[in-house]
Enzyme design. Sequence first.
Site, mmCIF file in Angstrom:
data_model
loop_
_atom_site.group_PDB
_atom_site.id
_atom_site.type_symbol
_atom_site.label_atom_id
_atom_site.label_comp_id
_atom_site.label_asym_id
_atom_site.label_seq_id
_atom_site.Cartn_x
_atom_site.Cartn_y
_atom_site.Cartn_z
ATOM 1 N N GLY A 1 11.191 30.176 -79.236
ATOM 2 C CA GLY A 1 12.605 29.951 -79.017
ATOM 3 C C GLY A 1 13.034 28.592 -79.533
ATOM 4 O O GLY A 1 14.120 28.436 -80.098
ATOM 5 N N ASN B 1 17.871 27.144 -68.241
ATOM 6 C CA ASN B 1 16.523 27.381 -67.746
ATOM 7 C C ASN B 1 16.172 26.576 -66.507
ATOM 8 O O ASN B 1 15.307 26.964 -65.740
ATOM 9 C CB ASN B 1 15.510 27.093 -68.862
ATOM 10 C CG ASN B 1 15.716 25.722 -69.501
ATOM 11 O OD1 ASN B 1 16.833 25.363 -69.872
ATOM 12 N ND2 ASN B 1 14.657 24.950 -69.615
ATOM 13 N N GLY C 1 9.886 35.768 -76.921
ATOM 14 C CA GLY C 1 9.126 36.851 -76.306
ATOM 15 C C GLY C 1 8.426 36.470 -75.020
ATOM 16 O O GLY C 1 8.294 37.293 -74.112
ATOM 17 N N THR D 1 3.028 33.326 -93.465
ATOM 18 C CA THR D 1 2.535 34.679 -93.188
ATOM 19 C C THR D 1 3.013 35.122 -91.814
ATOM 20 O O THR D 1 2.861 34.394 -90.837
ATOM 21 C CB THR D 1 0.992 34.693 -93.245
ATOM 22 O OG1 THR D 1 0.605 34.300 -94.556
ATOM 23 C CG2 THR D 1 0.447 36.081 -92.951
ATOM 24 N N CYS E 1 9.222 21.719 -70.180
ATOM 25 C CA CYS E 1 9.098 20.860 -71.356
ATOM 26 C C CYS E 1 9.228 19.389 -71.020
ATOM 27 O O CYS E 1 8.790 18.535 -71.770
ATOM 28 C CB CYS E 1 10.140 21.212 -72.404
ATOM 29 S SG CYS E 1 9.985 22.890 -72.979
#
Lengths: 389, 389
Positions: free
Chosen positions: A71, A151, A202, A239, A327
């Site tokens: 995110g 959050n 996710g 990738t 965080c």
Amino acid sequence: MRKVYFDHASTTPIHPKVVEAMLPYLKEHFGNPLSLHSFGEGPREAVEEARAKVAALIGVRPDEIYFTASGSEANNMAVKGIALMNRQKGRHLVVSAIEHQSVLNATQTLEKLGFEVTRVPVDKYGLVNPDDVVAAIRDDTTLVSVMHANNEIGTIEPVAEIARAVKEKRKGIYLHTDAVATVGTLPVDVKELGVDLLSLAGNQFYGPKGAGALFIKKGTRLMPLIDGGIQERGRRAGTEDVPAIVGLGVAAELAQENLAERAARLIPLRDRLIERLTTEIDRVYLTGHPALRLPGHVSICVEFIEGESMLLLLNMQGIAASSGSTCTSRALKASHVLMAIGVETALAQGSLVFTLGESNTGEDVDYVAEVLPSIVERLRQMSPLYSKS
Amino acid sequence: MRKVYFDHASTTPIHPKVVEAMLPYLKEHFGNPLSLHSFGEGPREAVEEARAKVAALIGVRPDEIYFTASGSEANNMAVKGIALMNRQKGRHLVVSAIEHQSVLNATQTLEKLGFEVTRVPVDKYGLVNPDDVVAAIRDDTTLVSVMHANNEIGTIEPVAEIARAVKEKRKGIYLHTDAVATVGTLPVDVKELGVDLLSLAGNQFYGPKGAGALFIKKGTRLMPLIDGGIQERGRRAGTEDVPAIVGLGVAAELAQENLAERAARLIPLRDRLIERLTTEIDRVYLTGHPALRLPGHVSICVEFIEGESMLLLLNMQGIAASSGSTCTSRALKASHVLMAIGVETALAQGSLVFTLGESNTGEDVDYVAEVLPSIVERLRQMSPLYSKS
């Protein structure tokens, strides 16, 4: 010992069906989706299937979904990408004062590069007033970014109203919302929100770490954050992390199937925990909005104590929780969110955040409600602040 | 049908021990490493253990390793991060003409933001001449970036000589090397190379996708690419992808144990394939250096044919290969690397890249050497260019 995981906002467990879906892509289907041979086919199809599932969850087209590794990356890609692409048009951004660090710090970096940023204040519940956003708009504003839900305090923002008001004031300003806390937890419909960009992650809804996405409305141009190969239609090189993307897709599918049920089950648990903590412990205050609130989100401030001490004692009783945001909690700084809603610095130190999820039960709620009072009492007895009061 | 995977430069299979090590972090140990409770402990320790293993592989301190989601992200972080941090000192960068797209395109973005870039040419083998790099340095040069080995033609660059020459010319210029193609494949010692920054990627040496790293020499300051939380000591925000990081660590450990053996086994296979293809098929030319070459890397140009057609027919025979680099092969552009070494555009279209790895055998080599000639013949018979010649 009983284990209670009340820290779903930090990261959720991964749903067993998600892990199961990822495994073949860690083993036999290891190919690179870009390869022009059979080893690339399965991974390529799996990535596009996941893209369709993520798109369906938020009501957009699959080709408007760009996978990222988090995110935070999606937020940086949106904020820096729009600002830098439109730097000739204007160098002013508007964000709320309680955005996630990945948005706020991205705007600080842009300030170093010559941009100006207005940080719109919030009310005591953490709500952003659409009028304040509109008032902050200047002729050189190119981007408005207001999160869908916070959050740290769980408050759900009036993003649709903000988007409408901004677009009425002036067309051509891009609207971004950091929906990391809501996608997969609440119904999120991009068309209802009216935004041009939206970030999701996710690991907030039982998907894997390492998989996020940015919705970019068709026709919106931005400067890539990660330049390089043609992955993600040239907008995000590297990738593709096929297993994580596949996991994100399955998590999106599971969320879509269970959204209403998940929220309906969590809300009463949340309200019971809020009710018990704020009535059974002295001088405990709910932070954030009492009703416009994430389903499993309980955030409080406990006077005369430090959040970290409570976390350590809760942990000794098997209870996992947070203080402020994950965080920043290790940075030992007062939360910028609590400061913005007007909590005094001393009280903000006593922040506790319980975020409930799928596996939690009423028994978990009662266990925490029974354990916390004695922890608070014990810590207050040691607190010079409390004895002075 | 026999399956031969000769596309390890695109991505390697994941070693079973790597998958095994990742699984607990997809299941029970799902916590966020930043959390101040027991669920965070295991993941936190696992991330630091992985960091130590990656550091050991390239001979640096663990606190000089910063995890990213890919080699491309590491390259962007290095090039943009150094350029933007030092923008007051100077706005000139020097790179080689054959850098990976993630470096070259990052420099193009920087040009849009007011930087100037010198792209140093290479010789017919793809070798960068240290004198050319030194000659390109200006008073306002802040960064030199030359890759350790090229992914499309396999040539190993004299990075140590380049670093030494640059530092002799002027102190204070940062040296970055994209070592995505070499770390885990060849011994890489950062002290010998003398660089300040080095990029690597797990999916190049039997680790998972979604895990790369940037070595940043202690004391080197850069502007973060992904701003936000305090992860990676504030230099790369976003919840750590613990399973992928753990996988990268184990892959690094396995590489360190088996490096010499891996290379020793691949070199004769490589040379046998080169020998057979260039002698048994008419008008087939090796690209890149014959000796200063990645152990498993075979790159050729086949005259009068398009690489993509060969790939499709090889695929029908169970053989997985590449044409140019994976990142550009779907873009149908002539490879910038082949252009830089002076291959004519028409011949460059016939590029084929075979990259061998752990599971390949001499039988695989012989199978490909036996299958390719008839594919070439068949395609040449259909080619108007060939019939005209």
